[in-house]
Design an enzyme around this catalytic site. Sequence first.
Site, PDB file in Angstrom:
ATOM      1  N   HIS A 251       5.965  -5.122  -1.369  1.00  0.00           N
ATOM      2  CA  HIS A 251       5.187  -5.269  -0.124  1.00  0.00           C
ATOM      3  C   HIS A 251       3.970  -4.533  -0.294  1.00  0.00           C
ATOM      4  O   HIS A 251       3.988  -3.418  -0.709  1.00  0.00           O
ATOM      5  CB  HIS A 251       5.621  -5.014   0.947  1.00  0.00           C
ATOM      6  CG  HIS A 251       5.081  -4.893   2.538  1.00  0.00           C
ATOM      7  ND1 HIS A 251       4.837  -4.026   3.292  1.00  0.00           N
ATOM      8  CD2 HIS A 251       4.625  -6.107   3.092  1.00  0.00           C
ATOM      9  CE1 HIS A 251       4.104  -4.438   4.361  1.00  0.00           C
ATOM     10  NE2 HIS A 251       3.869  -5.862   4.331  1.00  0.00           N
ATOM     11  N   SER A 252       2.943  -5.255   0.160  1.00  0.00           N
ATOM     12  CA  SER A 252       1.339  -4.416   0.182  1.00  0.00           C
ATOM     13  C   SER A 252       1.146  -3.763  -1.187  1.00  0.00           C
ATOM     14  O   SER A 252       1.093  -4.210  -2.183  1.00  0.00           O
ATOM     15  CB  SER A 252       1.524  -3.308   1.334  1.00  0.00           C
ATOM     16  OG  SER A 252       0.435  -2.883   1.631  1.00  0.00           O
ATOM     17  N   LEU A 253       0.730  -2.211  -1.242  1.00  0.00           N
ATOM     18  CA  LEU A 253       0.428  -1.547  -2.361  1.00  0.00           C
ATOM     19  C   LEU A 253       1.474  -1.453  -3.347  1.00  0.00           C
ATOM     20  O   LEU A 253       1.360  -1.594  -4.678  1.00  0.00           O
ATOM     21  CB  LEU A 253      -0.048  -0.224  -1.901  1.00  0.00           C
ATOM     22  CG  LEU A 253      -0.376   0.908  -3.122  1.00  0.00           C
ATOM     23  CD1 LEU A 253      -1.690  -0.002  -3.601  1.00  0.00           C
ATOM     24  CD2 LEU A 253      -0.349   2.047  -2.706  1.00  0.00           C
TER      25      LEU A 253
END
Length: 593
Positions: A261-263
Amino acid sequence: LFFLESEKIPVMRGQWFIDGTWQPLEEEESNLIEQEHLNRFKGQQLQESFDMEISKPVDGKEAIHSLKLSRNHVDWHSVDEVYLYSDATTSKIARTVTQKLGFSKASSSGTRLHRGYVEEATLEDKPPQTSHIVFVVHGIGQKMDQGRIIKNTAMMRDTARKVEEKYFSNLATHVEFLPVEWRSKLTLDGDTVDSITPDKVRGLRDMLNSSAMDIMYYTSPLYRDELVKGLQQELNRLYSLFCSRNPEFEEKGGKVSIVSHSLGCVITYDIMTGWNPVRLYEQLLQKEEEELEESWMSYEERRLLEELYLTKQRLRDIEERLHELKASTISKPPVLKFKVENFFCMGSPLAVFLALRGIRPGTSGSQDHILPRAICNRLLNIFHPTDPVAYRLEPLILKHYSNISPVQIHWYNTANPLPYEHMKPSFLNPSKEATSAPESESASAAPSPTTSPVMVRRHYGESITNIGKASILGAASIGKGLGGMLFSRFGRSSATPQTMETGKDGPEGDEKKATTVGTPPLPHSSSGFLEPTVELEHRIDFELREGLVESRYWSAVTSHTAYWSSLDIALFLLTFMYKQDQEETDKSNLDTI
């Protein structure tokens, strides 16, 4: 195993259970009763069977043994007839009154106890074999709430269980989701950033320090390597631990996927590919040297440049020898102990990072352009249309896919959805690119006066809808970066439009269904415009469908963290992870028939 120190949950063995509710007694009382029971009745045969109905208490039967507890006492009428009584004053009064009325002690106030649970354990009482493990990697903000990835993974696991029971109950295998918490173990700058943070609006500043600061850490050459090593070591540690407790996993060809998820998507990608900013800097220096060699310069300048080049080459040779001796981690890419079968990115900014690293669209249409199949078999990019952090990956492989809509993820309750590999590409917004084409090209591609109007896709989730019954001629220019190559479409509508892409019907139940235009197999259409001859081997960008009454502005705030409990995403993940098992099951069923 995966809970934090502050969230430990004790696991106790139930020995004595209450009749009716089959709830276990408190551990302390249960141990005392068990010890007394063994001392008094060890070796005697039990009369009661779990398959038989629980016998009623025998009135007037005297207790053959008793045990006094702190607030209760226990009477044994036989080896398998045990009753618990409360020694509270009210219970004693009630027991005295009922006994004077002719009721027995056991029937009036006793609670029958059973040694062992109502059902006997069998060899089949075990979870199905785990054939696929999924490591769930968090992004930024974990420092702010260290237990969040565990809670999010639990939500995803529970949602996946519901999907498994509904769609994959015929399979004997099992997918297990394991959280990967890598942020809390890192030291980074210690408390330096906190010490330089002003006190005004401290709550907001602390929130930013605990979330957005992770992005700055990762772009820092000083701390980036610590983040990469932290996640890499945690992935390898969890995999080794799982295999030690499930020795048959590797022997039977167990697979591993990663959901990031995300970074976390960017860090996971860099671990798998071994990308290092030092190499990028060396490539830039080499490019500058080549440009200098091609430019005009004096004899003295060229001599000095050659001397500098030889010195740098000598320096590189010495560094390589030194790295070989010390096995430097700078030149050695991080390695995982397993091959990644599927890499699912959720709300991922990976495309932006790759674009800033110089990745540009190619011509092959292969995933290898950004992630080699030898490292990861399949890359899938999942995002909500209003997620402000998420970006598309397909246009980094083939430029014209910026004008083709992502694949719409099926709703959880869609009946007989079309397999994703059979879904055809469709325009995102052809009119947007057509406006940038030259006027002569636009005029030649304009529809005739008899052509009915066409509704093009204005935003994600809509379809190119045929309104009229006559033929439709449309053209769109890909434009930027492709030398003016035109991307046109030509189709004919019959009396009843046909649906090429299935999905859940919207509220317009009686209206005409949308017709999704696919890419034709021929390189040239009948209108004479050039068609692109290259398509992606596999689609990579997959988009959640927007709700019918969903506010886009509110979704922009909440969508980035709304992936964990989505039934649509759970079905999507399991569809790809169970794909091979499902195909083998279907094949065996056909062979049987």
